[in-house]
Design an enzyme around this catalytic site. Structure first.
Site, short mmCIF file in Angstrom:
data_model
loop_
_atom_site.label_atom_id
_atom_site.label_comp_id
_atom_site.label_asym_id
_atom_site.label_seq_id
_atom_site.Cartn_x
_atom_site.Cartn_y
_atom_site.Cartn_z
N HIS A 96 2.85 4.17 6.25
CA HIS A 96 3.16 4.68 4.90
C HIS A 96 3.99 5.95 5.06
O HIS A 96 3.57 6.88 5.76
CB HIS A 96 1.87 5.03 4.15
CG HIS A 96 0.94 3.87 3.98
ND1 HIS A 96 1.01 3.03 2.90
CD2 HIS A 96 -0.08 3.41 4.75
CE1 HIS A 96 0.06 2.10 3.01
NE2 HIS A 96 -0.61 2.31 4.14
N ASN A 132 4.68 8.65 3.18
CA ASN A 132 4.11 9.97 2.89
C ASN A 132 2.87 10.28 3.73
O ASN A 132 2.47 11.45 3.82
CB ASN A 132 3.79 10.10 1.39
CG ASN A 132 5.03 10.44 0.60
OD1 ASN A 132 5.44 11.59 0.51
ND2 ASN A 132 5.68 9.40 0.07
N THR A 179 5.62 3.86 -1.76
CA THR A 179 5.45 3.56 -3.18
C THR A 179 6.55 4.28 -3.96
O THR A 179 6.58 5.52 -3.96
CB THR A 179 4.08 4.11 -3.68
OG1 THR A 179 3.11 3.96 -2.64
CG2 THR A 179 3.63 3.44 -4.94
N GLU A 237 -10.31 -3.73 2.95
CA GLU A 237 -10.45 -2.42 3.61
C GLU A 237 -11.87 -1.92 3.40
O GLU A 237 -12.43 -1.19 4.21
CB GLU A 237 -9.42 -1.46 3.00
CG GLU A 237 -9.11 -0.25 3.84
CD GLU A 237 -7.99 0.62 3.26
OE1 GLU A 237 -7.35 0.22 2.27
OE2 GLU A 237 -7.76 1.70 3.82
C1 LIG Z 1 -6.12 5.14 4.67
N1 LIG Z 1 -5.89 3.83 4.21
C2 LIG Z 1 -5.08 3.50 3.15
N2 LIG Z 1 -5.52 2.55 2.30
C3 LIG Z 1 -4.80 2.21 1.19
N3 LIG Z 1 -3.64 2.79 0.87
C4 LIG Z 1 -3.16 3.74 1.69
C5 LIG Z 1 -3.84 4.12 2.88
N4 LIG Z 1 -3.10 5.05 3.51
C6 LIG Z 1 -1.99 5.25 2.71
N5 LIG Z 1 -2.05 4.49 1.62
C7 LIG Z 1 -1.10 4.42 0.48
O1 LIG Z 1 0.10 5.07 0.86
C8 LIG Z 1 0.41 6.13 -0.05
C9 LIG Z 1 1.12 7.26 0.68
O2 LIG Z 1 2.40 6.85 1.10
P1 LIG Z 1 3.64 6.57 0.10
O3 LIG Z 1 3.57 7.61 -1.00
O4 LIG Z 1 3.49 5.19 -0.44
O5 LIG Z 1 4.84 6.76 0.96
C10 LIG Z 1 -0.97 6.52 -0.61
O6 LIG Z 1 -0.86 7.18 -1.85
C11 LIG Z 1 -1.65 5.16 -0.72
O7 LIG Z 1 -1.25 4.49 -1.91
ZN LIG Z 2 -2.26 1.39 5.07
#
Ligand SMILES: CNc1ncnc2c1ncn2[C@@H]1O[C@H](COP(=O)(O)O)[C@@H](O)[C@H]1O
Ligand SMILES: [Zn+2]
Length: 336
Positions: A7, A9, A87, A191
């Site tokens: 991800h 961020n 996102t 998860e």
């Molecule tokens: C720890 N396990 C996890 N489970 C679910 N969603 C996760 C996550 N880790 C990250 N994100 C998802 O990624 C977003 C941040 O990156 P972006 O803003 O999209 O680049 C988080 O807000 C969440 O929606």
């Molecule tokens: Zn993830």
């Protein structure tokens, strides 16, 4: 190595975070945006951390800088193929629209290509389950639009966000629409224990599963789920440190990697959020190696097999495979 679950961020390094914090008002420079090594937390703590991080990536300049830095850092960790996911976010105060957000990432990808970093980067647009079905459908349309206009840099759709919020089944029409448009699906599933939701979503056969922590019975899943995932041979993206810090798995030795690896099921080792969880992909391979006694050749095989599960087209797969084979011949020469 190839990284298939990162991800944007959540992947921001300490160094980039320092640059971001010095740029604008908001969280102060000493606000902690990552967990310490060995620290444990809750999923809720993780999502609070993302909220803070989102306060410092509110304009296209910061999104562009973050994407450039994250790509360079993965390249420096010897990652040759990276699928970033993010996102799309709108911030009215800075004039950042979802389109501008996506374009900032795509620009970073293009500019990094000029730096000869020896890494191929693709983008997956994420549906945050907290934002509802209408936004999800918009995300699918954006992914389809940018797939066309970005020479195939956008490859798929992710489902993520707090797994305890909402019903993932609501997004099935969006996943079907994505599939119909030729987008791949990498969905965070199970998860936390969620047998009914997971079973229903599995009917559409996603291309990859994120985490799959609670698919098997011992972890609150069911034999049906295991049978479905096994029957369709759906690869699972496994993120060891993330799950242990987030405490959906108590210790590395209980990680679901063990269950799926023992079944010879397609497993891909990934970081999830290398910034927040203070890790690297090499570190995740080392943890897997130490915890499950995997030798270098086994790690190599895992990495080689992962090439089959990437979302890029067959020519990219063939190129990567041939590079891996060249490296194999050098590293493990056949001696007679
Ligand atoms: C720890 N396990 C996890 N489970 C679910 N969603 C996760 C996550 N880790 C990250 N994100 C998802 O990624 C977003 C941040 O990156 P972006 O803003 O999209 O680049 C988080 O807000 C969440 O929606
Ligand atoms: Zn993830």
């Amino acid at each position: 190595m190839q990284e298939l679950h990162a991800h944007l961020n959540g992947s921001i390094s300490e160094e980039t975070m320092r640059k971001l914090l010095s740029r604008r008002n908001g969280p102060t420079a000493d606000t902690k945006m990552m967990f310490d090594k060995g620290q444990t937390a809750t999923l809720e703590d993780c999502f609070n951390m993302f909220k803070l991080i989102h306060q410092v990536t509110v304009d296209t300049e910061s999104v562009y800088m973050v994407a450039c830095d994250v790509i360079r850092e993965f390249a420096a960790d010897n990652v040759k193929y990276l699928e970033l996911r993010s996102t799309p976010r709108e911030v009215v105060a800075t004039g950042m629209t979802k389109e501008k957000y996506i374009e900032a990432i795509l620009q970073a990808m293009k500019d990094c290509e000029k730096e000869n970093l020896d890494i191929i980067v693709k983008l997956i647009l994420a549906i945050d389950r907290r934002n509802g079905v209408k936004v999800a459908m918009e995300t699918v349309n954006l992914a389809a639009k940018y797939r066309e206009s970005s020479a195939g840099r956008v490859v798929g759709i992710d489902l993520s966000g707090d797994p305890k919020v909402g019903d993932g089944c609501d997004f099935i029409p969006a996943f079907q629409a994505a599939k119909a448009k030729g987008l791949k699906l990498a969905l965070h599933l199970a998860e936390v224990p969620a047998v009914e939701e997971t079973k229903e979503i599995l009917q559409i056969v996603p291309d990859r599963i994120g985490h799959g922590t609670c698919l098997h019975t011992e972890a609150g899943g069911s034999q049906d789920l295991v049978d479905l995932v096994t029957h369709h041979q759906i690869p699972i993206e496994l993120c060891l440190t993330s799950n242990v810090i987030g405490q959906t798995v108590p210790h590395f030795d209980n990680h679901q990697f063990k269950f799926w690896y023992a079944k010879n099921h397609p497993c891909v080792i990934c970081t999830d959020d290398k910034g927040v969880f203070n890790t690297t992909l090499s570190n995740e391979y080392s943890i897997a190696s130490r915890t499950f006694s995997l030798d270098e050749r086994t790690l190599y095989q895992l990495s080689l097999q992962s090439i089959q599960y990437i979302f890029a087209d067959d020519s990219v797969k063939a190129d990567l495979k041939s590079r891996w084979k060249t490296w194999e011949a050098e590293r493990f020469p056949i001696t007679t």
